[in-house]
Design an enzyme around this catalytic site. Sequence first.
Site, PDB file in Angstrom:
ATOM      1  CD  GLU A 606      -1.374   0.401   3.559  1.00  0.00           C
ATOM      2  OE1 GLU A 606      -1.626   1.351   4.272  1.00  0.00           O
ATOM      3  OE2 GLU A 606      -1.869  -0.729   3.726  1.00  0.00           O
ATOM      4  CB  CYS A 644      -3.156  -9.810   4.374  1.00  0.00           C
ATOM      5  SG  CYS A 644      -2.919  -8.632   5.691  1.00  0.00           S
ATOM      6  CD  GLU A 666      -6.318 -11.008   1.588  1.00  0.00           C
ATOM      7  OE1 GLU A 666      -5.987 -10.398   2.611  1.00  0.00           O
ATOM      8  OE2 GLU A 666      -7.227 -10.645   0.840  1.00  0.00           O
ATOM      9  CG  HIS A 695     -11.019 -10.361   5.306  1.00  0.00           C
ATOM     10  ND1 HIS A 695     -10.123 -10.966   4.463  1.00  0.00           N
ATOM     11  CD2 HIS A 695     -10.335  -9.376   5.929  1.00  0.00           C
ATOM     12  CE1 HIS A 695      -8.954 -10.359   4.566  1.00  0.00           C
ATOM     13  NE2 HIS A 695      -9.059  -9.400   5.447  1.00  0.00           N
TER      14      HIS A 695
HETATM   15  N1  GLN Z   1       0.206 -10.983  13.119  1.00  0.00           N
HETATM   16  C1  GLN Z   1      -0.931 -10.182  12.816  1.00  0.00           C
HETATM   17  C2  GLN Z   1      -2.179 -10.923  13.218  1.00  0.00           C
HETATM   18  O1  GLN Z   1      -2.240 -12.085  13.096  1.00  0.00           O
HETATM   19  C3  GLN Z   1      -1.013  -9.834  11.364  1.00  0.00           C
HETATM   20  C4  GLN Z   1      -2.186  -8.963  11.051  1.00  0.00           C
HETATM   21  C5  GLN Z   1      -2.224  -8.425   9.635  1.00  0.00           C
HETATM   22  O2  GLN Z   1      -1.562  -8.893   8.759  1.00  0.00           O
HETATM   23  N2  GLN Z   1      -3.023  -7.446   9.355  1.00  0.00           N
HETATM   24  O3  GLN Z   1      -3.140 -10.326  13.633  1.00  0.00           O
HETATM   25 ZN    ZN Z   2      -2.765 -10.103   7.379  1.00  0.00          ZN
END
Ligand code: GLN
Ligand code: ZN
Length: 763
Positions: A606, A644, A666, A695
């Site tokens: 991002e 992700c 992801e 999600h």
């Molecule tokens: N280690 C973090 C978790 O499992 C990773 C979260 C993420 O990638 N947004 O919550």
């Molecule tokens: Zn993640």
Amino acid sequence: MAVTHNLGFPRIGARRELKLAVEAYWREEISRQTLERRGAELRSEHWKLQADAGLDLLPVGDFAWYDGVLDTAMLFGAIPDRFGSTPDLDTAFHMARGRAPGRDDVPPCAMLKWFDTNYHYIVPELSPGQGFRLHADTLLAQVAEARELGYRAKPVLLGPVTFLLLSRYSGEGSALALLEELLPHYGRLLEQLRDAGCEWVQLDEPSLVTELDEEALRAYEQAYHRLQVPGVKLMLTTYFGELGEQLELAMHLPTDGVHVDLVHGSWDTTALMDRLPPYKALSLGVVDGRNVWRTDLERVLDALEPLAARLGERLWVGPSCSLLHSPVRLDQEDGLDPELTSWMAYAVEKVGEVVVIGRALAEGRDAVATALAENRQALESRRHSARTHDAAVRERVAALDAQSGQRQTPYAERARLQQQRLQLPLFPVTTIGSFPQTSAIRKVRGEYRAGRLPDAVYRKLMRDEIADAVRRQEALGMDVLVHGEAERNDMVEYFGEQLSGYAFTRYGWVQSYGSRCVKPPVLYGDVSRPNPMTVDWAVYAQGLTDKPMKGMLTGPVTMLHWSFVRDDLPQREVCLQLALALRDEVLDLERAGLPVIQIDEPALREGLPLRRSAWQSYLDWAAYSFRVASSGVADSTQIHTHMCYSEFNDIMPSIAALDADVITIEATRSGMRLLEAFTGFRYPNAIGPGVYDIHSPRVPGAGEMLELLRKALQVLPAERLWANPDCGLKTREWPEVEQALANLVAAVELLRAEQEGGRLARA
Ligand code: GLN
Ligand code: ZN
């Protein structure tokens, strides 16, 4: 006299009222009617704040129950068949989450990052021959609401070209094929908004600041030449960057105004002014909508005063983009000391800055002399404060060289040593770090924070949670365990609180996706790590099991992008400061005996500049920062990373350049499109494409996950394939998580058996 306006106001509420209401509705604790009423209350409160500040035009249509892109799909009836056809809020929730009160669970729509922000939108699904159908009732009702309250409403819509470009299209080519079909509906909507009394409509086309192909450029021409509705004026709105080669296009499209982001573009307005047609209003985004810092008002006035003299009422002033990306109001913030607070502005204060600028342009600087003096003083204090400089940190960064970002040995040899140490089976099963953050956990943390729980009691309770998580993972048959992150409120805030140079707020919430909000810490000064941050918890967890335990950190690039970062030092420099602080933690974890250490970098992508031409230099310093953080360890220590929320296919070489031993990434939500990357590019290290979409509360079956793993095996070698969910499990509930992980382990056992069978057959 310049016109002041706002491009959008945060909808979550100063105390996250929207989140609380929506979640209560999902749990069926409040009725739809109650939910609707809370939404209306929030809208009217937000308009009042903006109107009281003295803004001329207020945004309407910036409210959404879950996401504005999703609402645009709904507005034009672009509802995929599996969600039925009723354009209401339950359908929106169904599309976003795959479930809604009283409806069957189905796979939700995909979710992607909104340009280069940490906001996520729901990706519309469109198909060839797609019909559209205008459902303007909700928007019109909000316009009526605002007008009844006596406000000058400026509806905010996502423009047709960006809407189509952001959609997923099942046909050949891009969704722009549907433009012809879509435009009449936009046209009718504009007529209805005009008839409802709106003079101006804001059409957001942020894709204009990205590189566009011929087809997209043609689409812009076609769309805006067609969208000529007498009696309503269009403000073509761009943000997040400069128009660059699209400047000419944006200026000559037949709209009555154009909005340009000066903050993330250039303050040199010569080219803008040269090309601005004499009939067109020019709206300038001069207050940063994406951070928490005060604007340098005098600098803005220096730039704008000459323009105001030439443009008069054709000059508009606003924030750079929607204020969706900043917290709501600083005046309730009691988490910060007064010095820091004096350097900052949230959405309400940013609206105030826009108004001060507008007044200074209309009546002269004298009319706002007090506000300007106060502004100048605050900026001076920040510039000279000792809190923003640490000589030792600056020296450490200056001493970094190529060697500082290099593991001792190439991957293949490291992998051998790690395998000797870890003895992992084929397709090791692991998770991404967090386990469900139950209300009990949140309550304990809350009590502790409030000072109502002694240290020792808190530690005991958290250790119990860790022990519980370890027990469950052992029972499930996971191969590499995690401690579960119960002690972490948020993966960035947790570290920000322990690093110097960081401050954390109490109300600095911004929406991340749907009802999920994040509270980015404020990175205001040079960063260092006074004490270990995670070692105690990790060591305790490792002591509970013979299985390898994974230490869990948030990476430097993600810390950077998910914080409100100082705007007085180059990002690369800030990132290296973070990398060095994390390197200290990595080495402490290693010394404490953790054989595996994961450094999450979900935000790597991002941070990509919106224009491709600027990508490589960003990726180079980002990957180098990650390696500075991770490369101090011995060969036998296994470094993991995780990504992700995004598609990564186009940056695979840079992901490889991180040189992490294992990446979990992801993939499920995009239907394993990630795998396409591996046909063209041979990823060198181990990888676990996620096979469980976290999600959604939906529990995938073993067969479904086996199928995904088999797909992965077609493009990835068995020895380097891991099995894991898409992301952390903190937002889920234990029963679904345990079921899903049990299914995952079952799927992997089947796959191992298949693999064994194949080997025997070949032998
Ligand atoms: N280690 C973090 C978790 O499992 C990773 C979260 C993420 O990638 N947004 O919550
Ligand atoms: Zn993640």
